[in-house]
Design a protein around this motif. Structure first.
Motif, PDB file in Angstrom:
ATOM      1  N   UNK A 127      -7.892  20.658  50.820  1.00  0.00           N
ATOM      2  CA  UNK A 127      -6.721  19.849  51.104  1.00  0.00           C
ATOM      3  C   UNK A 127      -5.820  20.646  52.039  1.00  0.00           C
ATOM      4  N   UNK A 128      -5.341  20.003  53.091  1.00  0.00           N
ATOM      5  CA  UNK A 128      -4.455  20.665  54.050  1.00  0.00           C
ATOM      6  C   UNK A 128      -3.005  20.396  53.666  1.00  0.00           C
ATOM      7  N   UNK A 129      -2.271  21.449  53.355  1.00  0.00           N
ATOM      8  CA  UNK A 129      -0.845  21.319  53.065  1.00  0.00           C
ATOM      9  C   UNK A 129      -0.087  21.193  54.378  1.00  0.00           C
ATOM     10  N   UNK A 130       0.733  20.149  54.491  1.00  0.00           N
ATOM     11  CA  UNK A 130       1.378  19.872  55.776  1.00  0.00           C
ATOM     12  C   UNK A 130       2.899  19.918  55.738  1.00  0.00           C
ATOM     13  N   UNK A 131       3.483  20.312  54.619  1.00  0.00           N
ATOM     14  CA  UNK A 131       4.952  20.329  54.505  1.00  0.00           C
ATOM     15  C   UNK A 131       5.641  21.054  55.655  1.00  0.00           C
ATOM     16  N   UNK A 132       5.105  22.176  56.075  1.00  0.00           N
ATOM     17  CA  UNK A 132       5.774  22.988  57.093  1.00  0.00           C
ATOM     18  C   UNK A 132       5.216  22.760  58.501  1.00  0.00           C
ATOM     19  N   UNK A 133       4.336  21.777  58.665  1.00  0.00           N
ATOM     20  CA  UNK A 133       3.722  21.517  59.969  1.00  0.00           C
ATOM     21  C   UNK A 133       4.412  20.368  60.691  1.00  0.00           C
ATOM     22  N   UNK A 134       4.423  20.436  61.994  1.00  0.00           N
ATOM     23  CA  UNK A 134       4.939  19.321  62.792  1.00  0.00           C
ATOM     24  C   UNK A 134       3.863  18.231  62.872  1.00  0.00           C
ATOM     25  N   UNK A 135       4.284  17.035  63.240  1.00  0.00           N
ATOM     26  CA  UNK A 135       3.318  15.935  63.404  1.00  0.00           C
ATOM     27  C   UNK A 135       2.284  16.295  64.455  1.00  0.00           C
ATOM     28  N   UNK A 136       2.680  17.009  65.482  1.00  0.00           N
ATOM     29  CA  UNK A 136       1.746  17.430  66.519  1.00  0.00           C
ATOM     30  C   UNK A 136       0.707  18.359  65.949  1.00  0.00           C
ATOM     31  N   UNK A 137       1.113  19.310  65.118  1.00  0.00           N
ATOM     32  CA  UNK A 137       0.167  20.243  64.505  1.00  0.00           C
ATOM     33  C   UNK A 137      -0.793  19.512  63.580  1.00  0.00           C
TER      34      UNK A 137
END
Length: 139
Positions: A127-137
């Protein structure tokens, strides 16, 4: 008459995450030449397909049969929500049970616990945690 359309990507998520995560991600995907709104099942763009009687069955058919890839935005309340927990996740789970797990992309916010989801096990599912990622990332 049922509307049939094929999508490259479908997104399942709890509504309260629409503005912060899902809408920015879907709009970011439009920056890539291979994607248009017609290629992405984001309910906001294709609500006419699930509107009316049997919206639940229509939605399950879209995720099971009409999307090449299903992005699942896992949140702490994903399993407990009526639509995601009782309609959308069973469609995703059916893909897992039919050996089509490679059609699923798991994204997680707020360190959601995946143990309550049939077919996912914390030591096997990535599972990829995305809380700290931008939509682009994320895109």
């Amino acid at each position: 008459m049922a509307i049939t359309k094929n999508f490259k990507i479908g997104v399942t998520f709890c509504g309260e995450y629409r503005e912060k995560y899902v809408s920015p991600l879907c709009n970011e995907l439009l920056n890539y030449d291979e994607f248009s709104e017609d290629d992405i099942f984001f309910d906001e763009w294709h609500d006419y397909m699930i509107n009316g009687v049997s919206g639940d069955a229509k939605l399950q058919k879209i995720y099971n049969e009409q999307c090449e890839l299903v992005i699942v935005l896992l949140s702490p309340n994903y399993r407990s929500k009526p639509w995601t927990g009782n309609i959308e996740w069973p469609a995703v789970s059916a893909l897992i049970n039919n050996g089509e797990g490679d059609r699923i992309c798991l994204l997680r916010v707020e360190n959601a616990n995946i143990d309550s989801l049939d077919g996912l096990f914390k030591n096997k599912a990535i599972v990829k945690d995305i809380d700290s990622l931008s939509a682009k990332d994320v895109a």
